[in-house]
Design a protein around this motif. Structure first.
Motif, PDB file in Angstrom:
ATOM      1  N   LYS A 459      47.648  44.322  31.063  1.00 22.50           N
ATOM      2  CA  LYS A 459      48.289  43.067  31.494  1.00 22.50           C
ATOM      3  C   LYS A 459      47.550  42.448  32.679  1.00 22.50           C
ATOM      4  O   LYS A 459      47.404  41.220  32.768  1.00 22.50           O
ATOM      5  CB  LYS A 459      49.756  43.329  31.862  1.00 22.50           C
ATOM      6  CG  LYS A 459      50.660  43.532  30.649  1.00 22.50           C
ATOM      7  CD  LYS A 459      52.101  43.797  31.081  1.00 22.50           C
ATOM      8  CE  LYS A 459      53.033  43.922  29.883  1.00 22.50           C
ATOM      9  NZ  LYS A 459      54.412  44.215  30.295  1.00 22.50           N
ATOM     10  N   LYS A 460      47.087  43.301  33.600  1.00 24.70           N
ATOM     11  CA  LYS A 460      46.345  42.784  34.758  1.00 24.70           C
ATOM     12  C   LYS A 460      45.024  42.161  34.326  1.00 24.70           C
ATOM     13  O   LYS A 460      44.619  41.111  34.839  1.00 24.70           O
ATOM     14  CB  LYS A 460      46.093  43.912  35.771  1.00 24.70           C
ATOM     15  CG  LYS A 460      47.330  44.291  36.578  1.00 24.70           C
ATOM     16  CD  LYS A 460      47.019  45.411  37.554  1.00 24.70           C
ATOM     17  CE  LYS A 460      48.245  45.762  38.390  1.00 24.70           C
ATOM     18  NZ  LYS A 460      47.995  46.926  39.268  1.00 24.70           N
ATOM     19  N   VAL A 464      43.643  38.148  34.418  1.00 23.39           N
ATOM     20  CA  VAL A 464      42.334  37.650  34.857  1.00 23.39           C
ATOM     21  C   VAL A 464      41.838  36.599  33.867  1.00 23.39           C
ATOM     22  O   VAL A 464      41.332  35.538  34.259  1.00 23.39           O
ATOM     23  CB  VAL A 464      41.310  38.803  34.987  1.00 23.39           C
ATOM     24  CG1 VAL A 464      39.921  38.259  35.299  1.00 23.39           C
ATOM     25  CG2 VAL A 464      41.740  39.793  36.074  1.00 23.39           C
ATOM     26  N   GLY A 465      42.006  36.881  32.555  1.00 24.86           N
ATOM     27  CA  GLY A 465      41.622  35.909  31.535  1.00 24.86           C
ATOM     28  C   GLY A 465      42.414  34.617  31.672  1.00 24.86           C
ATOM     29  O   GLY A 465      41.855  33.515  31.597  1.00 24.86           O
ATOM     30  N   THR A 466      43.727  34.756  31.897  1.00 27.21           N
ATOM     31  CA  THR A 466      44.592  33.579  32.050  1.00 27.21           C
ATOM     32  C   THR A 466      44.130  32.718  33.224  1.00 27.21           C
ATOM     33  O   THR A 466      44.064  31.493  33.127  1.00 27.21           O
ATOM     34  CB  THR A 466      46.056  34.020  32.282  1.00 27.21           C
ATOM     35  OG1 THR A 466      46.465  34.858  31.200  1.00 27.21           O
ATOM     36  CG2 THR A 466      46.988  32.824  32.367  1.00 27.21           C
ATOM     37  N   GLU A 481      34.529  38.299  37.569  1.00 30.82           N
ATOM     38  CA  GLU A 481      34.019  39.537  38.183  1.00 30.82           C
ATOM     39  C   GLU A 481      34.794  39.897  39.439  1.00 30.82           C
ATOM     40  O   GLU A 481      35.025  41.079  39.718  1.00 30.82           O
ATOM     41  CB  GLU A 481      32.520  39.402  38.492  1.00 30.82           C
ATOM     42  CG  GLU A 481      31.648  39.541  37.253  1.00 30.82           C
ATOM     43  CD  GLU A 481      30.454  40.452  37.474  1.00 30.82           C
ATOM     44  OE1 GLU A 481      30.551  41.653  37.161  1.00 30.82           O
ATOM     45  OE2 GLU A 481      29.422  39.963  37.963  1.00 30.82           O
ATOM     46  N   TYR A 482      35.194  38.890  40.201  1.00 28.02           N
ATOM     47  CA  TYR A 482      35.937  39.175  41.432  1.00 28.02           C
ATOM     48  C   TYR A 482      37.287  39.816  41.112  1.00 28.02           C
ATOM     49  O   TYR A 482      37.630  40.876  41.660  1.00 28.02           O
ATOM     50  CB  TYR A 482      36.144  37.891  42.238  1.00 28.02           C
ATOM     51  CG  TYR A 482      37.027  38.097  43.452  1.00 28.02           C
ATOM     52  CD1 TYR A 482      36.576  38.809  44.553  1.00 28.02           C
ATOM     53  CD2 TYR A 482      38.332  37.612  43.483  1.00 28.02           C
ATOM     54  CE1 TYR A 482      37.390  39.021  45.660  1.00 28.02           C
ATOM     55  CE2 TYR A 482      39.144  37.814  44.582  1.00 28.02           C
ATOM     56  CZ  TYR A 482      38.671  38.520  45.666  1.00 28.02           C
ATOM     57  OH  TYR A 482      39.493  38.743  46.754  1.00 28.02           O
ATOM     58  N   TYR A 483      38.052  39.196  40.222  1.00 34.40           N
ATOM     59  CA  TYR A 483      39.391  39.716  39.937  1.00 34.40           C
ATOM     60  C   TYR A 483      39.348  41.029  39.150  1.00 34.40           C
ATOM     61  O   TYR A 483      40.199  41.904  39.341  1.00 34.40           O
ATOM     62  CB  TYR A 483      40.239  38.662  39.221  1.00 34.40           C
ATOM     63  CG  TYR A 483      40.749  37.605  40.173  1.00 34.40           C
ATOM     64  CD1 TYR A 483      41.811  37.861  41.028  1.00 34.40           C
ATOM     65  CD2 TYR A 483      40.131  36.360  40.266  1.00 34.40           C
ATOM     66  CE1 TYR A 483      42.263  36.912  41.935  1.00 34.40           C
ATOM     67  CE2 TYR A 483      40.574  35.394  41.165  1.00 34.40           C
ATOM     68  CZ  TYR A 483      41.645  35.682  42.001  1.00 34.40           C
ATOM     69  OH  TYR A 483      42.083  34.749  42.900  1.00 34.40           O
ATOM     70  N   LEU A 484      38.360  41.186  38.273  1.00 31.27           N
ATOM     71  CA  LEU A 484      38.221  42.472  37.574  1.00 31.27           C
ATOM     72  C   LEU A 484      37.854  43.576  38.566  1.00 31.27           C
ATOM     73  O   LEU A 484      38.285  44.720  38.419  1.00 31.27           O
ATOM     74  CB  LEU A 484      37.165  42.378  36.469  1.00 31.27           C
ATOM     75  CG  LEU A 484      37.613  41.651  35.200  1.00 31.27           C
ATOM     76  CD1 LEU A 484      36.442  41.481  34.235  1.00 31.27           C
ATOM     77  CD2 LEU A 484      38.754  42.387  34.498  1.00 31.27           C
ATOM     78  N   SER A 485      37.071  43.231  39.586  1.00 31.17           N
ATOM     79  CA  SER A 485      36.726  44.219  40.621  1.00 31.17           C
ATOM     80  C   SER A 485      37.978  44.709  41.339  1.00 31.17           C
ATOM     81  O   SER A 485      38.090  45.895  41.675  1.00 31.17           O
ATOM     82  CB  SER A 485      35.759  43.611  41.648  1.00 31.17           C
ATOM     83  OG  SER A 485      34.514  43.357  41.065  1.00 31.17           O
ATOM     84  N   SER A 513      28.898  46.735  43.162  1.00 32.24           N
ATOM     85  CA  SER A 513      28.514  45.652  42.248  1.00 32.24           C
ATOM     86  C   SER A 513      28.251  46.136  40.825  1.00 32.24           C
ATOM     87  O   SER A 513      28.168  45.322  39.898  1.00 32.24           O
ATOM     88  CB  SER A 513      27.274  44.929  42.782  1.00 32.24           C
ATOM     89  OG  SER A 513      26.211  45.837  42.961  1.00 32.24           O
ATOM     90  N   TYR A 514      28.123  47.429  40.627  1.00 36.69           N
ATOM     91  CA  TYR A 514      27.817  47.966  39.295  1.00 36.69           C
ATOM     92  C   TYR A 514      29.038  48.531  38.576  1.00 36.69           C
ATOM     93  O   TYR A 514      28.946  48.937  37.416  1.00 36.69           O
ATOM     94  CB  TYR A 514      26.749  49.063  39.397  1.00 36.69           C
ATOM     95  CG  TYR A 514      25.345  48.521  39.543  1.00 36.69           C
ATOM     96  CD1 TYR A 514      24.516  48.350  38.449  1.00 36.69           C
ATOM     97  CD2 TYR A 514      24.849  48.167  40.804  1.00 36.69           C
ATOM     98  CE1 TYR A 514      23.228  47.849  38.577  1.00 36.69           C
ATOM     99  CE2 TYR A 514      23.574  47.663  40.954  1.00 36.69           C
ATOM    100  CZ  TYR A 514      22.761  47.509  39.845  1.00 36.69           C
ATOM    101  OH  TYR A 514      21.487  46.998  39.980  1.00 36.69           O
ATOM    102  N   LYS A 515      30.186  48.570  39.240  1.00 38.11           N
ATOM    103  CA  LYS A 515      31.368  49.188  38.624  1.00 38.11           C
ATOM    104  C   LYS A 515      31.840  48.437  37.389  1.00 38.11           C
ATOM    105  O   LYS A 515      32.130  49.025  36.351  1.00 38.11           O
ATOM    106  CB  LYS A 515      32.512  49.277  39.641  1.00 38.11           C
ATOM    107  CG  LYS A 515      32.360  50.424  40.610  1.00 38.11           C
ATOM    108  CD  LYS A 515      33.632  50.616  41.415  1.00 38.11           C
ATOM    109  CE  LYS A 515      33.477  51.758  42.406  1.00 38.11           C
ATOM    110  NZ  LYS A 515      34.706  52.024  43.144  1.00 38.11           N
TER     111      LYS A 515
END
Length: 602
Positions: A459-460, A464-466, A481-485, A513-515
Motif C-alpha cells: 500500500k505504501k 508512491v505511484g498515486t 526514488e525519494y519516496y521509495l527510499s 543511493s543503491y538500495k
C-alpha cells in the motif's frame, strides 16, 4: 562495515570553514549557550521551543505540568543573561533540559525504564531518552477542537496560552517533528484565527482555510516522515552521504549560485539537522533561522524564487523556502564532457584533489539535471569515481574512460524507463492492479514477511505511484526514488531486529543511493521453504460476500499473498488463472441461496 561503503568525497563540505556558516567560531564568543540562544530567539519563541522540547520527551505530562518546567528553564535563561558565569549557565542546552527532566518527581512511576536514562552520562543519556519517544502514541486521546467562539475568546484573552497549548498538542503527538515545523504550523493556525475570528461563522471560516484539525494532523505527520528520513540518512550513512545528497539537491534548486555558496549552505544544513535530529530544539530553531536569514540576505546569489518567502514573518520563512520551486537553469551551460572526459588532465585533477574534484562534479551535474533524483546523481558520481580509480592506473586513461558518457546515459535511460513503465501501468490499469502487481513481486522477493506487513508495504509503494505518477513527467523520477527510499529505509530498520532473508539483508547494507535499484532487481528467494499447508488459510465463509467492499478487497489481497507464499515460483499466467477462478467462485456463490455450502463445494 557500512562505513567502508560510504561515498568517499565531499571533504570540502566537512571542513571547519563551512561549519554551519562559521557557527563554531560564533559560539566561542558566548560563555553561556542558554543566554546566547535566549537573546537570539527572544522570550516568546524561546518559551515555545522549550515547551516543544519537554513535550516531545515527556509525552504523558500535562500542559500545566510542563509549563512549570518551561518556567524553570526560562528563569535560568534570565539569570544567565544577567551573569553568564553563574552556576549552570555554562552547561549545554541539552544537558540543561535533561537535568530538569531527571529532577521530575516520580519520573519512574510514569515512564518506567526511561528513568534509567538519568544514570547515563551525556551524550548517551540523550540517546537513551530519544529511544523512548513514541511516534503517534495511542496513550494520548484524540484532540477535540474547542467550539469556534471559545477558541476566539481564548485567543483574545490569552493568546500566549492558546498557542502554547497548540504547540504542546502537536509536539507530544509528533515527538520527532522538528521545532521550526511546529512553529510554522502554529503561525498558520494563528493567521487563520486572526482572519476568522471577526467573521460571523468562525467554524466554517477555519475549515475553509484548511486549518481543520485533521488537515494539521496530516501535515504534521507528512513533515515528520520527511524529517525522520533525513535523520536516518544522517545517522545511518554518516555526514558525507547526507552532505552529498544535499549538495545534489541544493545544486538542482539553486543552479545559478556559485559552488562556494552551495557548499557553505550544505555545511550549515548538515550541522543544523544534527541538532534537530538529536532533539536539541532550541539550537535547531536558532540555527535554521540563521540559515534562512543567510539565504534571504543573498537572494540575488541564490534564487529569485526566494523573494516572496523572505518577505514573510521569520517563523513562516523556513517552510516557504523549503517548498519553493527550483530556479531556472542558467542559459548556455557548457557540456561536462569536455572537462570530465575529454580533458587530458582529468586524472591529474582527480588525483590532486579527489574530494574537491568529485564535489564539483556533483554540483555541475546536478545543476544541469533538475529532473533527476539525487540518488541517481549519486550513482552516476559513484560510477564515475570507480571508473577513474581504475582508468587512472592504466597506460592510456583517456581510452579507458572514453565510454563514461555512454555508461552514464545507459543507467539514466534504464531508470527513466522503469519509472515510465510503472507510471504507464498505474495510469492505464489503476491503483488496484498496480497494488496487486507489487504484492506479487514483493511476496516472491521476501515471502518470510507477514501477510499484514507485506500488504502494508504494498500500500505504501502504491501510494508512491498515486503521488508521483500524477506529476509532470520531469518530476516523476525524483519523486519516485525519494519516496521509495523512505519506504525501503523503514523496511530495513525493521529488518535489523528481525532479519528477513539474505537478499534483503544484502540490499539493506547497500549504499543509500543503491538500495532502491537493489530491491528492484531482487528476484525470487530460492532458499525459501514454504510452510506446511494450512487449510484455514483458505477457509471461506459468507463473510466473503457480506463484508463491506473495502474489507472484501483486503481479504482477497491477503489471499493472493498467502497463495504466493505457498507457491513463490508461480508464473504470472498461473496467478491470473487462479485469480480468475476465485472471482468466478465468489460471483457464483454470493448469489447462491446457501453461500457456505457453495463455497465449501467450490
Amino acid at each position: 562495515m557500512k562505513w567502508l561503503t560510504l561515498i568517499s568525497f565531499i571533504f570540502l563540505l566537512s571542513s571547519a570553514g563551512s561549519r554551519n556558516l562559521h557557527r563554531a567560531a560564533r559560539d566561542a564568543d558566548h560563555k553561556s549557550q542558554i543566554a546566547h540562544r535566549y537573546n537570539d530567539l527572544k522570550e516568546e519563541t524561546f518559551k515555545a521551543v522549550a515547551m516543544i522540547t519537554f513535550a516531545q520527551y515527556l509525552q504523558k505530562c500535562s500542559y500545566d505540568g510542563l509549563s512549570k518546567l518551561v518556567k524553570d528553564v526560562v528563569d535560568l535563561a534570565h539569570k544567565c543573561v544577567a551573569n553568564e558565569d553563574a552556576p549552570e549557565c555554562t552547561k549545554s542546552l541539552p544537558s540543561i533540559f535533561l537535568d530538569r527532566i531527571c529532577q521530575v518527581d516520580q519520573l519512574r512511576d510514569s515512564y518506567g525504564e526511561m528513568a534509567d536514562c538519568c544514570g547515563k552520562a551525556d551524550p548517551e543519556r540523550n540517546e537513551c531518552f530519544l529511544s523512548f519517544k513514541v511516534h503517534q502514541p495511542d496513550f494520548i486521546p484524540p484532540y477535540q477542537r474547542p467550539a469556534a467562539d471559545v477558541i476566539c475568546t481564548q485567543y483574545q484573552d490569552n493568546r500566549v496560552a492558546l498557542l502554547g497549548n497548540f504547540v504542546y498538542t502537536v509536539a507530544r503527538r509528533n515527538p520527532f517533528l522538528h521545532a521550526p515545523a511546529i512553529l510554522g504550523l502554529a503561525a498558520e493556525y494563528e493567521n487563520a484565527l486572526k482572519s476568522c475570528c471577526p467573521e460571523s461563522d468562525v467554524g466554517a471560516c477555519l475549515d475553509e482555510k484548511v486549518q481543520h484539525l485533521s488537515v494539521i494532523k496530516e501535515r504534521a505527520k507528512l513533515i515528520g516522515v520527511h524529517q525522520q528520513h533525513e535523520c536516518q540518512v544522517l545517522q545511518n550513512f554518516g555526514a558525507r552521504t547526507f552532505e552529498a545528497n544535499k549538495l545534489a539537491r541544493l545544486s538542482q534548486k539553486y543552479p545559478k549560485a556559485p559552488f562556494s555558496e552551495i557548499v557553505k549552505v550544505v555545511g550549515g544544513v548538515k550541522d543544523t539537522y544534527a541538532e534537530c535530529c538529536e532533539g536539541d530544539m532550541v539550537d535547531c530553531v536558532d540555527d535554521w533561522s540563521e540559515l534562512v536569514n543567510y539565504l534571504c540576505s543573498k537572494q540575488d546569489v541564490f534564487s529569485s524564487k526566494l523573494k516572496l518567502c523572505c518577505e514573510k514573518p521569520v517563523v513562516e520563512r523556513t517552510k516557504c523556502i523549503m517548498e519553493a520551486d527550483f530556479d531556472e537553469k542558467p542559459d548556455n551551460l557548457p557540456s561536462l564532457v569536455e572537462k570530465y572526459v575529454q580533458d587530458k588532465e582529468v586524472c591529474k585533477s582527480y588525483e590532486a584533489g579527489h574530494d574537491a574534484f568529485l564535489s564539483e562534479f556533483v554540483y555541475e551535474y546536478s545543476r544541469r539535471h533538475p529532473e533527476f533524483s539525487t540518488q541517481l546523481i549519486l550513482r552516476i558520481t559513484k560510477g564515475y569515481e570507480t571508473l577513474l580509480d581504475k582508468c587512472c592506473k592504466t597506460d592510456n586513461p583517456a581510452e579507458c574512460y572514453g565510454n563514461a558518457v555512454e555508461e552514464a546515459n545507459k543507467h539514466v535511460k534504464e531508470t527513466q524507463e522503469l519509472v515510465k513503465t510503472n507510471c504507464d501501468l498505474y495510469n492505464t490499469h489503476g491503483e488496484g492492479d498496480f497494488l496487486k502487481g507489487i504484492l506479487i513481486r514483493y511476496t516472491k522477493k521476501m515471502p518470510q514477511v507477514s501477510t499484514d506487513t507485506l500488504l502494508e508495504i504494498g500500500k505504501k509503494m502504491t501510494a508512491v505511484g498515486t503521488k508521483c505518477c500524477s506529476l509532470p513527467e520531469e518530476k516523476r523520477l525524483s519523486c519516485s526514488e525519494y519516496y521509495l527510499s523512505i519506504v525501503i529505509e523503514k523496511m530495513c530498520k525493521k529488518q535489523e531486529s528481525t532479519p528477513i532473508n539474505d537478499q534483503v539483508s544484502h540490499c539493506c547494507n547497500e549504499l543509500y543511493s543503491y538500495k532502491r535499484p537493489c530491491f528492484t532487481s531482487m528476484g525470487v528467494d530460492t532458499k525459501y521453504v514454504p510452510p506446511p499447508f494450512d487449510p484455514m488459510m483458505f477457509n471461506f465463509d459468507d463473510k466473503l460476500c457480506s463484508a463491506p467492499p473495502a474489507e472484501r478487497e483486503e481479504n482477497q489481497l491477503k489471499l493472493l499473498i498467502n497463495l504466493i507464499k505457498r507457491k513463490p515460483q508461480m508464473t504470472e499466467e498461473q496467478i491470473k488463472t487462479i485469480a480468475g477462478g476465485f472471482t468466478a467462485m465468489v460471483d457464483k456463490c454470493c448469489k447462491a441461496a446457501d453461500v457456505d455450502t457453495c463455497l465449501g463445494e467450490e
